[in-house]
Design an enzyme around this catalytic site. Structure first.
Site, PDB file in Angstrom:
ATOM      1  N   ARG A 227     -37.192  60.324  92.457  1.00 27.21           N
ATOM      2  CA  ARG A 227     -36.611  61.320  93.008  1.00 27.21           C
ATOM      3  C   ARG A 227     -38.060  62.724  93.818  1.00 27.21           C
ATOM      4  O   ARG A 227     -37.935  63.077  92.807  1.00 27.21           O
ATOM      5  CB  ARG A 227     -35.444  61.581  93.409  1.00 27.21           C
ATOM      6  CG  ARG A 227     -34.755  60.227  94.492  1.00 27.21           C
ATOM      7  CD  ARG A 227     -34.731  60.258  95.551  1.00 27.21           C
ATOM      8  NE  ARG A 227     -33.883  58.813  95.735  1.00 27.21           N
ATOM      9  CZ  ARG A 227     -34.682  57.351  95.754  1.00 27.21           C
ATOM     10  NH1 ARG A 227     -35.769  57.160  95.541  1.00 27.21           N
ATOM     11  NH2 ARG A 227     -33.192  56.789  96.534  1.00 27.21           N
ATOM     12  N   GLU A 256     -39.772  64.417 101.552  1.00 26.14           N
ATOM     13  CA  GLU A 256     -40.733  63.269 102.499  1.00 26.14           C
ATOM     14  C   GLU A 256     -40.265  62.772 103.880  1.00 26.14           C
ATOM     15  O   GLU A 256     -38.460  62.614 104.085  1.00 26.14           O
ATOM     16  CB  GLU A 256     -40.683  62.048 101.076  1.00 26.14           C
ATOM     17  CG  GLU A 256     -39.707  61.286 101.434  1.00 26.14           C
ATOM     18  CD  GLU A 256     -39.421  60.063 100.288  1.00 26.14           C
ATOM     19  OE1 GLU A 256     -39.746  60.157  99.043  1.00 26.14           O
ATOM     20  OE2 GLU A 256     -38.959  59.517 100.604  1.00 26.14           O
ATOM     21  N   HIS A 274     -43.588  56.626  99.163  1.00 28.49           N
ATOM     22  CA  HIS A 274     -42.400  56.068  99.193  1.00 28.49           C
ATOM     23  C   HIS A 274     -42.263  54.679  98.899  1.00 28.49           C
ATOM     24  O   HIS A 274     -41.979  53.753  99.615  1.00 28.49           O
ATOM     25  CB  HIS A 274     -41.418  56.764  99.594  1.00 28.49           C
ATOM     26  CG  HIS A 274     -39.631  56.661  98.724  1.00 28.49           C
ATOM     27  ND1 HIS A 274     -38.897  57.210  99.001  1.00 28.49           N
ATOM     28  CD2 HIS A 274     -40.188  55.585  98.100  1.00 28.49           C
ATOM     29  CE1 HIS A 274     -38.182  57.184  98.127  1.00 28.49           C
ATOM     30  NE2 HIS A 274     -38.594  55.803  97.345  1.00 28.49           N
TER      31      HIS A 274
HETATM   32  O1  A2R Z   1     -29.328  59.845  80.540  1.00 28.65           O
HETATM   33  P1  A2R Z   1     -28.825  58.370  80.139  1.00 28.65           P
HETATM   34  O2  A2R Z   1     -29.150  58.673  78.990  1.00 28.65           O
HETATM   35  O3  A2R Z   1     -27.669  58.364  81.139  1.00 28.65           O
HETATM   36  O4  A2R Z   1     -30.384  58.080  81.284  1.00 28.65           O
HETATM   37  C1  A2R Z   1     -30.399  57.246  82.281  1.00 28.65           C
HETATM   38  C2  A2R Z   1     -31.626  58.277  82.705  1.00 28.65           C
HETATM   39  N1  A2R Z   1     -30.806  59.781  83.446  1.00 28.65           N
HETATM   40  C3  A2R Z   1     -31.290  61.411  82.536  1.00 28.65           C
HETATM   41  N2  A2R Z   1     -31.911  61.553  82.351  1.00 28.65           N
HETATM   42  C4  A2R Z   1     -31.988  63.298  82.054  1.00 28.65           C
HETATM   43  N3  A2R Z   1     -31.166  63.566  82.704  1.00 28.65           N
HETATM   44  C5  A2R Z   1     -30.769  63.417  83.153  1.00 28.65           C
HETATM   45  N4  A2R Z   1     -29.846  64.449  83.732  1.00 28.65           N
HETATM   46  C6  A2R Z   1     -30.564  61.615  83.577  1.00 28.65           C
HETATM   47  N5  A2R Z   1     -29.357  61.344  84.557  1.00 28.65           N
HETATM   48  C7  A2R Z   1     -29.852  60.195  84.523  1.00 28.65           C
HETATM   49  O5  A2R Z   1     -32.288  57.893  84.288  1.00 28.65           O
HETATM   50  C8  A2R Z   1     -31.102  56.431  83.042  1.00 28.65           C
HETATM   51  O6  A2R Z   1     -31.968  55.789  81.122  1.00 28.65           O
HETATM   52  C9  A2R Z   1     -31.824  56.299  83.855  1.00 28.65           C
HETATM   53  C10 A2R Z   1     -31.629  55.584  84.704  1.00 28.65           C
HETATM   54  O7  A2R Z   1     -31.810  54.096  84.787  1.00 28.65           O
HETATM   55  P2  A2R Z   1     -30.428  53.049  85.519  1.00 28.65           P
HETATM   56  O8  A2R Z   1     -29.261  53.852  85.944  1.00 28.65           O
HETATM   57  O9  A2R Z   1     -30.617  51.887  85.081  1.00 28.65           O
HETATM   58  O10 A2R Z   1     -31.256  52.981  87.448  1.00 28.65           O
HETATM   59  P3  A2R Z   1     -32.581  52.527  87.755  1.00 28.65           P
HETATM   60  O11 A2R Z   1     -31.997  51.481  88.367  1.00 28.65           O
HETATM   61  O12 A2R Z   1     -33.613  52.268  86.476  1.00 28.65           O
HETATM   62  O13 A2R Z   1     -33.313  53.530  88.807  1.00 28.65           O
HETATM   63  C11 A2R Z   1     -33.615  55.186  88.634  1.00 28.65           C
HETATM   64  C12 A2R Z   1     -34.263  55.425  89.419  1.00 28.65           C
HETATM   65  C13 A2R Z   1     -33.094  55.093  91.789  1.00 28.65           C
HETATM   66  O14 A2R Z   1     -31.931  56.199  90.849  1.00 28.65           O
HETATM   67  C14 A2R Z   1     -34.385  55.620  92.085  1.00 28.65           C
HETATM   68  O15 A2R Z   1     -34.165  57.091  92.441  1.00 28.65           O
HETATM   69  C15 A2R Z   1     -35.248  55.505  92.275  1.00 28.65           C
HETATM   70  O16 A2R Z   1     -35.461  55.371  90.498  1.00 28.65           O
HETATM   71  O17 A2R Z   1     -35.708  54.485  92.463  1.00 28.65           O
END
Ligand code: A2R
Length: 308
Positions: A227, A256, A274
């Protein structure tokens, strides 16, 4: 047939499938919004690819499920949904490959200067001499911010390019083969590339800060397919201009489709509107999941991909 509120336009294939099971009431086409909401006071289901506010939820008091198109849910007021006992679904996993291939494509495009090299030919300059040498991904180190569903697919593809992969997240994932950095700035100092693919939420706003980009340095570059809010955009532009940051390849932007026009003319920048999940195949699959979640809700079955 059961009513459904459709917030904005969706793919024809998705709307067609929705219309087989629901009477689809199109919010964006309604001239009189108050009359639309009044007529849908008893509607239990909604589909959206354009977010959902608390105010909209209040105007649809019987709402039970919002099925959202996309994996990111930052444009939906999840807190308000929870408070009103409204379930929200998204479309994870089906877009992992498409987003991962664009992330690597943007990195390759920036690294090998594919866009300016294309322009070089169009400008007739090749006739006068060879294009300057470029960098190379082979052997370079890439730090993935967010080794989640999409991040892991990016990591696979980076390995296929013979890159060294490391990652940062809030916690170490013990069974992943890649070195973990708890400290993002330390990772930025050690890598050539950063690829950011975390959700847009308050915890990630400005995560790629000025100090992280300075640590990445003049020979480093950032790729963002998460994002726009993840990057301190004004600082990024300053550092790109001064040469303190080597480059940026961006598919997402804070405001955007608007962005600083300064980005348009920078040679060390690649821009994409995007497009992460924007393929025929993936958008079809995302729409299909939107519909399957709603059909499950209508049948009283467990939701397939609930967020709350
Ligand atoms: O932090 P962790 O270990 O829960 O790992 C998650 C990481 N994450 C963060 N890393 C650093 N600081 C943060 N505050 C933080 N919050 C979350 O982001 C996890 O490895 C990753 C997100 O992975 P998923 O939940 O599997 O999401 P996905 O499907 O890979 O999509 C990610 C994003 C979407 O939300 C859209 O914004 C974009 O990619 O398409």
């Amino acid at each position: 047939m059961e009513d459904l509120v459709l917030h904005g336009p969706m793919l024809a294939s998705t709307v067609e499938a929705l219309e087989k099971a629901f009477t689809v009431n199109r919010l964006w086409e309604a001239g009189d919004k108050d009359a639309f909401y009044a007529a849908n006071a008893g509607t239990r289901f909604a589909a959206t690819g354009h977010g959902f506010t608390a105010e909209m939820m209040d105007k649809l008091p019987a709402l039970e499920v919002i099925s959202s198109f996309g994996v990111g849910t930052d444009s939906i007021d999840l807190k308000a949904a929870k408070e009103r006992n409204i379930r929200v679904t998204n479309t994870p996993d089906v877009l992992n490959d498409a987003v991962a291939e664009l992330a690597v494509g943007l990195m390759l495009t920036l690294c090998r200067r594919i866009v300016p090299a294309h322009q070089y030919i169009k400008d007739g300059k090749w006739l006068d001499g060879a294009y300057p040498l470029t960098g190379e991904l082979t052997g370079a180190k890439v730090g993935i911010i967010g080794l989640g569903r999409i991040g892991k697919e990016i990591a696979n593809r980076c390995q296929a390019f013979k890159m060294q992969v490391v990652y940062h997240g809030r916690r170490e994932q013990k069974f992943q083969p890649y070195p973990y950095y708890a400290d993002l700035e330390a990772m930025a100092r050690d890598v050539d590339w950063i690829i950011a693919v975390v959700p847009g939420d308050p915890s990630t706003a400005g995560l790629v800060s000025e100090s992280v980009m300075k640590a990445l340095g003049p020979n480093g570059a950032i790729v963002n397919v998460g994002r726009g809010s993840l990057i301190d955009e004004p600082a990024m532009i300053r550092l790109l201009k001064s040469g303190e940051l080597g480059g940026a390849a961006l598919d997402v932007f804070a405001e955007e489709p608007k962005m600083s026009e300064e980005l348009w003319n920078m040679d060390n920048v690649v821009l994409s509107p995007h497009q992460g999940s924007a393929t025929h195949k993936t958008r079809w699959a995302m729409g299909d999941l939107v519909v399957r979640n709603l059909l499950a809700a209508k049948a009283g079955d467990p939701l397939i991909s609930p967020v709350v």
